[in-house]
Write an enzyme that holds these catalytic residues in place. Structure first.
Site, short mmCIF file in Angstrom:
data_model
loop_
_atom_site.label_atom_id
_atom_site.label_comp_id
_atom_site.label_asym_id
_atom_site.label_seq_id
_atom_site.Cartn_x
_atom_site.Cartn_y
_atom_site.Cartn_z
N ASP A 196 2.16 -22.69 104.06
CA ASP A 196 2.17 -22.14 102.70
C ASP A 196 3.47 -22.58 102.03
O ASP A 196 4.32 -23.20 102.67
CB ASP A 196 2.05 -20.60 102.72
N HIS A 267 -0.46 -23.85 97.12
CA HIS A 267 0.30 -23.22 98.21
C HIS A 267 0.79 -24.29 99.19
O HIS A 267 0.66 -24.14 100.41
CB HIS A 267 -0.56 -22.20 98.97
N GLU A 330 -5.69 -19.87 94.54
CA GLU A 330 -4.58 -19.84 93.59
C GLU A 330 -3.98 -21.23 93.35
O GLU A 330 -2.87 -21.51 93.77
CB GLU A 330 -3.49 -18.89 94.10
#
Ligand code: TNX
Length: 634
Positions: A196, A267, A330
Site C-alpha cells: 500500500d 494505493h 480508491e
C-alpha cells in the site's frame, strides 16, 4: 416497554445470581456453533493423558496440532501410527459422506471415546478444533467431554479474515498467531494485504528496491484522522520470500488459504518511490507518511504491465491458492488525466471515461494473472470499469456493489465497511484506544447476514461468503491488533459457518466466555465485553438482558423501584459498580447479586459497571440509565 422474550430473561439471570452462566447453557461450548448437535446422557473422561490414533501422514500432521492444543489445556497426548485399541481419539478419513462436503466432519463422543470422521483433511482438522473447545471447557482433572453426536459443515465456503501489514508491519510470529486463531474458529481464507502507499512488504527478487525503498517510510502519522503530524522516525519492514514460504506452509497445515494482495493501480506510491517509471508523472515520489490515499498511481503503460507480470509471477510462485487480489480500490484519476500516455491509450482502445481506463487496466492484469494460472479478486471498484465475469468482487463500500456483481454473475465476497470493518471502534470512543472512526460492535458483526435479501437463487450462489478486514493505520502493536480482532473474529466465524437459523446472540454470548478464558490463559489480548443489564421493575415489568450501545442502556420504567441484574461474559471476572454517577474502578464495590434501585425517588439512577479479569485488566464501563415514567397505577 418490552416484555421478556429473549432467551436470557430476567428470571433466568436472577436464578443464576447474575453469575455462572455456563451452568445454564444447554448448548455445547463451541464457536462457531455446529450445524447438528445431539446430546446423549453421559460423558467421556479424557483425563490428563490420551492417545490419538492417526494412520496416515495427513492424519498425523493433524494429530500433532491437536496434541499441541490439548497440551495447552493440560492434557498430554501421544500419537499412535498403527491401530491401537486403547486410543481415546480416532480419525477416519475417506470420501463419500454427502452430508459433510469438503470441510465437514462427524464428531462422536460415547463410552468408547472420541471418533472424528470426514471426507478429507480439512474436515478432520475442523473436528479437532471442536474437540479442543470441548476439552478446554471441561473441568480438570477428569476433563469429561459430554456424549454427543455432531454433524457439521460450513454455511459458506469463503470465510475470510484480512490483515493490513503495510500501514503497520507485523512480524512472522504475529502473522502466524493470527492464522492460528483464524483456523481455530474455522475461517479458511487469510487475506494478506502486502502492499500500500505506506509500505511494500514482500521481497520481489527481480525488483529488490520494492522492499528496500518501498518498504521504508521516513516517518509515520501521529494523531487521529486528518492529523498531519508525524513522529519523524524511519519505519521499515518486509518479508523475505523464505519467510513468506514459511507462513504459507504454516497456513496450509491449518487448512487456511492465503490470498495475497498486491494493490494496483492506486494505493501504490510506495512502488513508484522505488521505480518512478511506474508512474505517469516525472518522479519525486515518496513512500507515504500520512494515512489516506496518494494521488500518484500506476501508469497503464506496457512497461508497467511487464512489471506487473514479473511481480505477479513471483507472487504466484509463492502462494499456491487459486486467487490473486489486485486491489483496485480508491483510484484518484488525476494523474491519468494529465498523462499523454493515457490519452494515447484512450484513443487506441476507445476508452470513454477514466473508469473505463481502470476497467482496461483490470482486464489486462486479469489476463496476466491467468498466464500464472490464477483468478483475480478485487475491491468492488473493479466492477465500475467493467471487470470480466470471472473476476471475484470483494464488496467493501457496503453491499450494493456485491449485489450488482452477483446479479451479473460475478462471484462475490461480502466485507461491508458498515459491519465487518475491524478498524472501527468497538464501543464508545471515549473508552477505547484511538481508532479510525465509525462503530463496529461485536453485536453488529454477529447480526450481519452475508446473504442480501431478495437475491435470486442463481445470484445467491455467487455469494461465496464473508470476510472481515483489519486495516492497521491506528493499530501499531500486536497487543492492539488482537484487541481489535477479538472477540469480533468469533462473531465473524459464526456468521460464516453456522446456518442463520441456528444463530442466536444470547447463545453466542453464553458460549463466548469459555473461549475468552482460553485466550486469556494463552496470553492473547482481547476486548473485554461490556457488562450487560437486565431490569425488573415493581409491577412485574421485565426488561431482558440489554446490550449497551456505545456503552449505554437507557430504560424508562413505569415504577418507583427496580431490580437490576448485571452480567459479564468472562468466567472468573468480577463486576465493580457505582450508583453515584462516578466512574467505576477496580476498587469500587463488587457486584454480588441483584441491585435494588429507586429511580423515582432520585428522578434518575445510573448504574455504571466494569468487568475486571483476575489479572486485574478492566473492561470499558457500561452505563444503565434508569428513569421512572411514574409509579404504576394501583
Ligand atoms: C479504505 S477498504 C481502504 C483502505 C483503508 C480503509 C480504512 C479499502 C478497500 N480501502 O485503504 O485502510 O478504508 O478503513
Amino acid at each position: 416497554m418490552r416484555r421478556s422474550c429473549a432467551a436470557l430473561t430476567f428470571a433466568v439471570l436472577l436464578a443464576a445470581g447474575g453469575g455462572a452462566p455456563a451452568a445454564l447453557e444447554p448448548e455445547l461450548q463451541v464457536i462457531p456453533l455446529p450445524r447438528e448437535v445431539s446430546r446423549v446422557p453421559g460423558g467421556f473422561a479424557l483425563g490428563n493423558a490420551v492417545t490419538i490414533e492417526a494412520l496416515d501422514r495427513e492424519e498425523r500432521a493433524i494429530a500433532s496440532l491437536l496434541a499441541a492444543d490439548l497440551h495447552r489445556v493440560d492434557i498430554a497426548a501421544t500419537i499412535a501410527a498403527t491401530p491401537t485399541a486403547s486410543a481415546a481419539i480416532r480419525f477416519s478419513k475417506g470420501p463419500g459422506d454427502p452430508a459433510l462436503g469438503n470441510e465437514g466432519y462427524r464428531l462422536t463422543v460415547d463410552d468408547k471415546g472420541i471418533a472424528i470422521a470426514a471426507n478429507g483433511g480439512a474436515g478432520l482438522f475442523y473436528g479437532t478444533q471442536t474437540l479442543v473447545q470441548l476439552a478446554a471447557a471441561a473441568a480438570a482433572p477428569a476433563k469429561v467431554v459430554p456424549h454427543v453426536r455432531i454433524v457439521d459443515r460450513p454455511q459458506y465456503r469463503w470465510r475470510g479474515i484480512h490483515l493490513d501489514v503495510s500501514r503497520h508491519f507485523f512480524p512472522v510470529s504475529v502473522v502466524e498467531r493470527y492464522i492460528d486463531l483464524a483456523a481455530r474458529y474455522k475461517l479458511n481464507v487469510f487475506h494478506w494485504h502486502l502492499t500500500d502507499d505506506q509500505g511494500w512488504r514482500i521481497q520481489i527478487q527481480r525488483y529488490p528496491k520494492l522492499a528496500s525503498i518501498g518498504g521504508c517510510r521516513a516517518a509515520t502519522q501521529v494523531g487521529g484522522e486528518g492529523s498531519t503530524a508525524t513522529d519523524r522516525r524511519r519505519y521499515c519492514g518486509s518479508y523475505s520470500q523464505a519467510q513468506i514460504r514459511e507462513v504459507v506452509e504454516y497456513a496450509r497445515r491449518r487448512y487456511v488459504t492465503i490470498l495475497p494482495e498486491i494493490e494496483m493501480p492506486g494505493h501504490s506510491v510506495e512502488a513508484l518511490a522505488a521505480y518512478p517509471w511506474l508512474g505517469c508523472g516525472s518522479g519525486g515520489y515518496r513512500v507515504r507518511e500520512l494515512w489516506g490515499v496518494s494521488g500518484d498511481i500506476f501508469c497503464p503503460t506496457e512497461r508497467t504491465f511487464a512489471f506487473i507480470d514479473d511481480v505477479l509471477g513471483e507472487v504466484a510462485a509463492l502462494f499456491p491458492g487459486p486467487y490473486l487480489h489486485i486491489g483496485g480500490d480508491e483510484v484518484p484519476k488525476d494523474a491519468w488525466k494529465s498523462s499523454v500516455a493515457v490519452a494515447r491509450l484512450r484513443r487506441r482502445e476507445h476508452l470513454q471515461t477514466y473508469d473505463d481506463v481502470q476497467g482496461y487496466f483490470t482486464r489486462r492484469v486479469e489476463k496476466i494473472a491467468r498466464t500464472h494460472h490464477r483468478s483475480i479478486v478485487g475491491w468492488d471498484e473493479i466492477f465500475d470499469g467493467g471487470a470480466s465475469p470471472q473476476a471475484t468482487v470483494m464488496s467493501w463500500r457496503g453491499t450494493d456493489g456485491g449485489v450488482r456483481a452477483a446479479k451479473r454473475g460475478n462471484d462475490v465476497v461480502m466485507s461491508p465497511d458498515s459491519a465487518l470493518y475491524l478498524d472501527a471502534y468497538q464501543g464508545n470512543a471515549d473508552y477505547e484506544p484511538l481508532a479510525i472512526g465509525g462503530l463496529t460492535t461485536l453485536k453488529m458483526v454477529y447480526d450481519y447476514d452475508p446473504l442480501p435479501k431478495g437475491l435470486s437463487p442463481e445470484a445467491a450462489r455467487h455469494i461465496l461468503g464473508a470476510q472481515a478486514n483489519l486495516w492497521t493505520e491506528y493499530v501499531p502493536t500486536d497487543e492492539h491488533l488482537f484487541y481489535m480482532l477479538l472477540p469480533r473474529e468469533l462473531a465473524l466465524a459464526e456468521l460464516c459457518w453456522t446456518p442463520r437459523d441456528r444463530m442466536s446472540w444470547d447463545g453466542f454470548t453464553m458460549r463466548l466466555g469459555g473461549e475468552l478464558r482460553r485466550l486469556e490463559a494463552e496470553g492473547t489480548r482481547y476486548r473485554i465485553p461490556l457488562v450487560t443489564f437486565a431490569v425488573q421493575a415493581s409491577g412485574g415489568v421485565e426488561f431482558p438482558e440489554q446490550q449497551p450501545v456505545e456503552n449505554n442502556v437507557d430504560i424508562s420504567v413505569p415504577a418507583d423501584v427496580a431490580t437490576v441484574v448485571l452480567r459479564e461474559t468472562v468466567p472468573g471476572a468480577s463486576i465493580h459498580y457505582t450508583l453515584d454517577g462516578t466512574m467505576p474502578k477496580s476498587n469500587s464495590p463488587v457486584y454480588a447479586g441483584p441491585l435494588r434501585v429507586s429511580p423515582l425517588e432520585a428522578h434518575a439512577v445510573t448504574v455504571a459497571a466494569i468487568a475486571v479479569l483476575p489479572s486485574g485488566r478492566a473492561g470499558a464501563p457500561a452505563f444503565l440509565n434508569l428513569t421512572s415514567s411514574g409509579a404504576p397505577k394501583p
